[in-house]
Structure formats: C-alpha cells, structure tokens
Design an enzyme around this catalytic site. Structure first.
Site, PDB file in Angstrom:
ATOM      1  N   THR A  73      51.852  62.851 -12.855  1.00 54.18           N
ATOM      2  CA  THR A  73      52.784  63.943 -13.044  1.00 54.18           C
ATOM      3  C   THR A  73      52.178  64.914 -14.048  1.00 54.18           C
ATOM      4  O   THR A  73      50.986  64.817 -14.384  1.00 54.18           O
ATOM      5  CB  THR A  73      54.174  63.404 -13.478  1.00 54.18           C
ATOM      6  N   LYS A  77      48.062  66.731 -12.266  1.00 53.24           N
ATOM      7  CA  LYS A  77      47.935  66.833 -10.813  1.00 53.24           C
ATOM      8  C   LYS A  77      46.752  67.687 -10.371  1.00 53.24           C
ATOM      9  O   LYS A  77      46.029  67.317  -9.441  1.00 53.24           O
ATOM     10  CB  LYS A  77      49.229  67.372 -10.203  1.00 53.24           C
ATOM     11  N   ASP A 114      54.429  65.225  -2.623  1.00 52.22           N
ATOM     12  CA  ASP A 114      55.550  66.034  -3.090  1.00 52.22           C
ATOM     13  C   ASP A 114      56.221  66.806  -1.948  1.00 52.22           C
ATOM     14  O   ASP A 114      57.453  66.841  -1.844  1.00 52.22           O
ATOM     15  CB  ASP A 114      55.099  67.022  -4.166  1.00 52.22           C
ATOM     16  N   GLY A 139      61.373  80.576  -9.505  1.00 51.56           N
ATOM     17  CA  GLY A 139      60.358  79.897 -10.286  1.00 51.56           C
ATOM     18  C   GLY A 139      59.140  79.542  -9.463  1.00 51.56           C
ATOM     19  O   GLY A 139      59.210  79.410  -8.238  1.00 51.56           O
ATOM     20  N   GLY A 141      56.917  76.870 -10.540  1.00 45.14           N
ATOM     21  CA  GLY A 141      56.468  75.746 -11.344  1.00 45.14           C
ATOM     22  C   GLY A 141      55.537  74.802 -10.612  1.00 45.14           C
ATOM     23  O   GLY A 141      55.042  75.092  -9.522  1.00 45.14           O
ATOM     24  N   ASN A 163      59.953  85.041  -9.952  1.00 47.09           N
ATOM     25  CA  ASN A 163      59.487  84.359 -11.142  1.00 47.09           C
ATOM     26  C   ASN A 163      59.539  85.309 -12.333  1.00 47.09           C
ATOM     27  O   ASN A 163      59.446  86.525 -12.172  1.00 47.09           O
ATOM     28  CB  ASN A 163      58.047  83.854 -10.937  1.00 47.09           C
ATOM     29  N   ARG A 164      59.679  84.740 -13.524  1.00 45.09           N
ATOM     30  CA  ARG A 164      59.711  85.588 -14.719  1.00 45.09           C
ATOM     31  C   ARG A 164      58.428  86.392 -14.855  1.00 45.09           C
ATOM     32  O   ARG A 164      58.437  87.516 -15.360  1.00 45.09           O
ATOM     33  CB  ARG A 164      59.929  84.721 -15.964  1.00 45.09           C
TER      34      ARG A 164
END
Length: 292
Positions: A73, A77, A114, A139, A141, A163-164
């Site tokens: 994690t 990765k 995933d 997002g 991420g 996204n920001r």
C-alpha cells in the site's frame, strides 16, 4: 466463524504480509487470516511497517525467507514496478503493483488487483456494470489510475476527473491516453459549481476527503440525475459525509470496504489458488474498527 489463529504455527508455516508506511490501520491481516483459517491453510499474514528507504532490504529479506507473497500500500506501489522480476499486464498498464507473488525460484511477479476489486464491488452494489456510463471522479489519488483504466476497459462513455490541482488530473488522463487514445475524458479544477453533476451517472470519491470526517464543501448531490450512483473508496466505521448526504437523498451508494475485500480476494487467489469466502470476510471486517 473460524478463529483466524486457531491453527498451530510450526516449521512448515508459510508467510504472507502487507507493507506500507504507515501500516497500523490495515484491515488486510484480519481479512486474509480469516480466509486462511477458513481453508485450513498453514499460512499467516502479517503487517510490516516498511519505509521507502528500507524497501529494497525488505524485499531481499522476503525472498530469503521464502515468503509466498505480499501486498503493498502507500507509498510503495509505484516503486515496486521497477523492483519485481516480471509484471502481470494488469500492473504494467497501471504502472503500480499492489500484490507480489514470490515463485519457487524466488523471483517476484507483480500484479495490480485494485481495478478488479473496485469493479467487482461496484457492480455488486450498483446492480449493473458501468458500460456506457458518464463518470465524475473527485480527486486523483493513489488508486485513481487503476480505477480509471478499469472503467475505460469496461466501456464507460465519458470520464471527468476533478482535482484540486488540475494539472495532476490532466497528467493522469494523459497517461491513460496511451492505452485509450480515443477515450472521451476531461480534467477540471475541483470547483463545486463547475462540476457536471447533472450529466453524471457514477460519482466516485477517489481522494482522502472523508477519511477523517471532512466533507467536500458546497457539493450538492441533489444535482445528480435519477439513477445515479455514488461511490466512495474511503472506508471508516461511520459513513463519510459524502455517503451520509447520498443516503439522506435516497441515492444508492457504497463505501470502500467492498473494494478492499475484492482486491484482497484476487490477491488471495493468486497466492493460494483458492477463492476467498467474501460472504464471510466482509461482514467480519465491518464488525472491526479502522480501515485500510
């Protein structure tokens, strides 16, 4: 329910594990040890707190110990892509490894489960596959690339990533364009008033917003059309504010635990050749505190 630690540990016990920094929050040992006990396998799954500077040493140790394999994690990765001996196509396309099998020659084979985990959980909760859907992702991420690639493979019609940092969202989509040059995608700055919620069939939170009870300020889910679905990859003991809002509006939704369970089930199959009893594992995990 089987006791995950009811079987004895002896000189034949084989080892699995998960690495991360941090790792104390992980639910993976509970999940995998329950499944291993269910099948009566002489194996144990343990968490290992491995920092980036110690990653290569950890891998050497795992090979020397003849571990069966391990999960990875944050933040390992992407680093593992260049450290394994072979990449499964799933990991090669995504550019990240979350599952490693150590074969009989002590070579490392990298996988990414995933996307499989997300899509399996989504179709079960939504009651349909996402083919033809318009997707809005909030997002960009760590799991975003795997989820986006899997959704494009599933035949969604359009994906918008907000996204920001808009440049990060665009870079994510540009990386996927190699595999899907004709995909209908767009990157936006994460400004609530500008989000195309009215055209959205599937809204995904792929950021960490909600993990600590925080919310997307100004996000109005009532703008979603009838039949839309809200998916949050965050899992915590209490529903995130995003899911609380969706439930209050009677919008079907899901948290991130299903993705955790099904990506773990795929890893479990890679290591053991057996099918994880997800119908037992998921309720068990929901009874525990914490999340991965």
């Amino acid at each position: 329910m089987s006791d995950p630690f009811s079987l004895p540990i002896d000189g034949e016990t084989q080892l699995l594990g998960v690495i991360g920094d941090p790792i104390s929050h992980t639910l993976s040992p509970a999940m995998h040890n329950l499944a291993l006990a269910h099948h009566g396998l002489n194996m144990r799954y343990l968490p290992f707190h491995i920092t980036p500077k110690d990653l290569s040493y950890a891998i050497q140790g795992f090979r020397a110990m003849r571990m069966v394999g391990f999960n990875a994690t944050i933040p390992h990765k992407e680093s593992l892509v260049s450290m394994v001996h072979r990449l499964d196509p799933s990991a090669g396309r995504i550019g990240a490894v979350n599952t490693v099998l150590i074969d009989n020659n002590r070579e490392l084979i990298g996988y990414n489960t995933d996307g499989y985990g997300y899509l399996t959980a989504l179709t079960q909760a939504w009651g349909r596959d996402p083919k033809g859907a318009t997707v809005l992702m909030l997002g960009a991420g760590g799991a975003a690339r795997a989820i986006l690639l899997t959704l494009l493979e599933a035949g969604v019609s359009r994906i918008v990533v907000a996204n920001r940092t808009k440049a990060r969202a665009q870079a994510l989509l540009d990386g996927l364009a190699v595999h899907f040059p004709n995909a209908n995608t767009d990157a936006l700055y994460l400004r609530m008033a500008d989000l195309p919620l009215e055209q959205c069939d599937l809204l995904i939170n792929c950021s960490s917003v909600g993990l600590h009870g925080d919310a997307f300020d100004g996000l109005d889910l009532s703008r979603l059309p009838s039949g839309a679905f809200v998916s949050d990859i965050v899992y915590r003991t209490e529903p995130t504010p995003l899911l609380q809002q969706a439930s209050a509006l009677n919008i079907p939704c899901q948290d991130g635990l299903g993705m955790l369970v099904h990506q773990g089930a795929k890893a479990y199959e890679i290591w053991t050749g057996k099918t994880m009893p997800t119908d037992i594992v998921e309720p068990y995990l929901r009874s525990l505190n914490g999340a991965e």
